[in-house]
Design a protein around this motif. Sequence first.
Motif, short mmCIF file in Angstrom:
data_model
loop_
_atom_site.label_atom_id
_atom_site.label_comp_id
_atom_site.label_asym_id
_atom_site.label_seq_id
_atom_site.Cartn_x
_atom_site.Cartn_y
_atom_site.Cartn_z
N LEU A 1 0.74 -0.86 -0.12
CA LEU A 1 0.17 -0.09 -0.07
C LEU A 1 1.08 1.17 0.12
CD1 LEU A 1 -2.79 -1.11 2.41
CD2 LEU A 1 -2.73 -0.70 0.01
N GLU A 2 2.20 1.20 0.62
CA GLU A 2 3.15 2.91 0.69
C GLU A 2 3.93 2.67 -0.70
OE1 GLU A 2 4.72 3.31 4.61
OE2 GLU A 2 4.08 1.70 5.53
N VAL B 1 3.02 0.60 -3.41
CA VAL B 1 2.52 0.39 -5.10
C VAL B 1 1.63 1.27 -4.88
CG1 VAL B 1 1.23 -0.82 -6.39
CG2 VAL B 1 3.56 -1.38 -5.41
N GLY B 2 0.69 1.27 -4.34
CA GLY B 2 -0.51 2.03 -3.57
C GLY B 2 -0.76 3.67 -3.18
N ARG B 3 0.99 3.92 -3.16
CA ARG B 3 0.98 5.53 -2.80
C ARG B 3 0.13 5.93 -1.52
NH1 ARG B 3 5.79 5.20 -4.74
NH2 ARG B 3 6.43 5.01 -6.91
N TYR B 4 0.05 5.23 -0.65
CA TYR B 4 -1.03 5.77 0.37
C TYR B 4 0.40 5.65 1.68
CZ TYR B 4 -4.81 3.73 -1.42
OH TYR B 4 -6.27 3.42 -2.01
N ASP B 5 0.26 7.25 2.73
CA ASP B 5 0.58 7.50 3.58
C ASP B 5 0.75 6.10 4.67
OD1 ASP B 5 -0.99 7.52 5.19
OD2 ASP B 5 -1.00 10.04 4.77
N ALA B 6 1.68 5.85 5.39
CA ALA B 6 1.64 5.31 6.35
C ALA B 6 0.83 4.99 7.55
CB ALA B 6 3.01 5.51 7.70
N ARG B 7 -0.18 6.18 7.58
CA ARG B 7 -1.23 5.96 8.40
C ARG B 7 -2.15 5.29 7.84
NH1 ARG B 7 -2.37 11.88 11.25
NH2 ARG B 7 -0.04 11.18 12.24
N ALA B 8 -2.31 5.86 6.72
CA ALA B 8 -3.88 5.56 5.82
C ALA B 8 -3.54 3.79 5.37
CB ALA B 8 -3.67 6.06 4.68
N ALA B 9 -2.42 3.67 5.02
CA ALA B 9 -2.00 2.29 4.70
C ALA B 9 -2.77 1.64 6.29
CB ALA B 9 -0.36 2.26 4.92
N GLY B 10 -1.97 1.89 7.64
CA GLY B 10 -2.16 1.55 9.23
C GLY B 10 -3.78 1.01 8.82
N LEU B 11 -4.61 2.39 8.86
CA LEU B 11 -6.13 1.89 8.61
C LEU B 11 -6.99 1.19 7.44
CD1 LEU B 11 -7.04 5.46 9.01
CD2 LEU B 11 -7.13 4.24 10.51
N GLY C 1 -5.20 -3.94 -6.92
CA GLY C 1 -3.92 -3.63 -7.70
C GLY C 1 -3.92 -1.78 -8.29
N THR C 2 -2.95 -1.30 -8.64
CA THR C 2 -3.07 0.00 -8.42
C THR C 2 -4.66 0.90 -8.37
OG1 THR C 2 -0.97 -0.02 -9.28
CG2 THR C 2 -1.71 2.05 -9.39
N GLY C 3 -4.58 1.38 -7.76
CA GLY C 3 -5.85 2.10 -7.59
C GLY C 3 -7.46 1.21 -7.33
N ALA C 4 -7.21 0.96 -7.13
CA ALA C 4 -7.69 -0.92 -6.18
C ALA C 4 -8.61 0.72 -5.85
CB ALA C 4 -7.53 -1.88 -5.72
N ALA D 1 8.19 -3.60 -3.42
CA ALA D 1 6.53 -4.74 -3.63
C ALA D 1 6.38 -4.17 -4.62
CB ALA D 1 5.89 -3.78 -2.62
N THR D 2 5.51 -5.37 -5.41
CA THR D 2 4.57 -5.11 -7.36
C THR D 2 3.37 -5.71 -6.85
OG1 THR D 2 6.02 -7.28 -7.36
CG2 THR D 2 7.28 -4.51 -7.79
N THR D 3 3.03 -5.35 -7.52
CA THR D 3 1.56 -5.84 -7.64
C THR D 3 1.91 -7.55 -7.96
OG1 THR D 3 0.83 -4.06 -8.27
CG2 THR D 3 -0.70 -5.96 -8.64
N ALA D 4 2.63 -7.70 -8.94
CA ALA D 4 2.98 -8.77 -9.36
C ALA D 4 3.52 -10.14 -7.78
CB ALA D 4 3.64 -9.20 -10.00
N GLY D 5 3.97 -9.37 -7.36
CA GLY D 5 4.94 -10.18 -6.10
C GLY D 5 3.65 -10.24 -5.24
N LEU D 6 3.05 -9.60 -4.96
CA LEU D 6 1.52 -9.38 -4.11
C LEU D 6 0.61 -10.41 -4.76
CD1 LEU D 6 0.13 -8.68 -1.58
CD2 LEU D 6 -1.15 -7.29 -3.44
N HIS D 7 0.07 -11.21 -5.77
CA HIS D 7 -0.59 -11.54 -6.57
C HIS D 7 -0.37 -13.32 -6.97
CE1 HIS D 7 -2.69 -8.62 -9.04
NE2 HIS D 7 -2.83 -8.45 -7.50
N GLY D 8 1.16 -13.22 -6.75
CA GLY D 8 2.31 -14.41 -7.16
C GLY D 8 2.11 -15.20 -5.43
N MET D 9 1.94 -14.84 -4.28
CA MET D 9 2.39 -14.50 -2.59
C MET D 9 0.63 -15.22 -2.84
SD MET D 9 3.01 -12.58 0.31
CE MET D 9 1.74 -11.34 0.60
#
Length: 461
Positions: A284-285, A287-297, A344-347, A413-421
């Motif tokens: 989220l931080e 790839v999604g470009r959220y800040d740490a506080r938003a990612a935590g929420l 994914g990006t923009g989800a 982090a990558t979206t492909a890596g997240l999806h593979g996991m």
Amino acid sequence: MSLRILLAIALATILNPLNSSMIAVALVPIHVDFRIDVGTSTWLVSAFYLTGAVAQPLMGRLADLWGARRVFLTGAAVACVVCALAPLSPSFGWLVTARALQALGTSTAFPSGMGLIRAAAGNRIPSRALAVLSVAASTSAALGPTIGGLLLAQWGWQAIFLVNVPLTVAAIGLGLRWLPAPPPADPGASGLASVDLPGVALFAATLTSILGALLALGSIESYVLLALVPVAAALLAARELRFRSPFFDLRLLLRNPAIVAVFLQFAAVTFIFYSFFFGLPIWLEQVGRYDARAAGLLVLPLTGIAIVVTPLAARLIERRGPRLPLILGSVFLVAGTLMVLLVGTGAPVLLILAAGFLLGVPNGFNNLGLQAALYASTPPERISWAAGQYQTFRYVGATLAGAVLGSVFRHGATTAGLHGMAVALAAVAAVLVVVSMFGTSSTAAGRRSRSGPPPPGASAT
């Protein structure tokens, strides 16, 4: 069971998960104060995990041998003294030692608490009592970084140690006042010789080799440690099969595969949980470009929903036994891991929250269901040891998750890596569905929960 007993046990039980997560926000200021790099500061996390993984079953065995109340109070006292002195550490090495001793002291609460519950409740599964402990542990772990951040902002990193002092003093006071003092669960063994110190040492060597190899995955050190695992494990088996009162009771596990099934299922559940608990905020931080506080929420449902669903799981266990909660939780795991494939990006935010919700439900259903299955499958004289060993597999799952994330997100982090996991974890979750439906642990525990305690002289399994 008395609410007072549960309150005293729960207050001490929150300390281990609270301190395992609260340290996360203190690593940066500690690395600045002691003039070390950030990588070195993570030894504060590793030392806690490695010590706790060995200490949980060890403290449980001591509770079986010497009395659960005595070990409970001693552990709280050790944690109190260590946390009071930790801020005075003259060097980083001393602080790491303090963290290891903190893990040792806080590792007594859950296994000895299970022994106290077993003494008070008997063989019938006390699902509501287990639910209280589960909710307390989940809540403290989830709120650890938030509490740590508030303490850090006001009083510095020293406060994350000092906050434990009033908590441990309160736990000792309530324990002295309210906790019963049942006789040792394993009265046939007494004295220091019965602790099986060589067995403890060989178990520690085996486990730390496994966890150390996972922590150093891909390095030369990891291959050396992996080579030590079969040697240490063989020596452990040879020792424990000969010793009359072994620390790692292989004979019990061979006679009772339901206990082994519980341990392995718990390791798998925590592996999936921690993979997303640590992995989603990173994605989220970065790839999604959220800040740490938003990612935590956004990942809060992953931990917070367990507080809501655990009481529901307790009611299901009372009526139907552990099998149904284990099946439902595992189905949610499959659904949650598959939903991550849509992220994914923009989800949309709602999609991310929904995935966290689905992945968080098993943190209540599976955790409580497996605790109930363990309680029903373990002989009374070994319940504290088994409870401690159960927690060891939490550390195994968490460490494996860290190793996988380190490999998948090695270059970011990558979206492909997240999806593979997610695909790989969905396969693990699918296996858990099958095991929950047909496994021996939930079947045996379900029969026990509905039939009540066995007649005198009957097998505990």
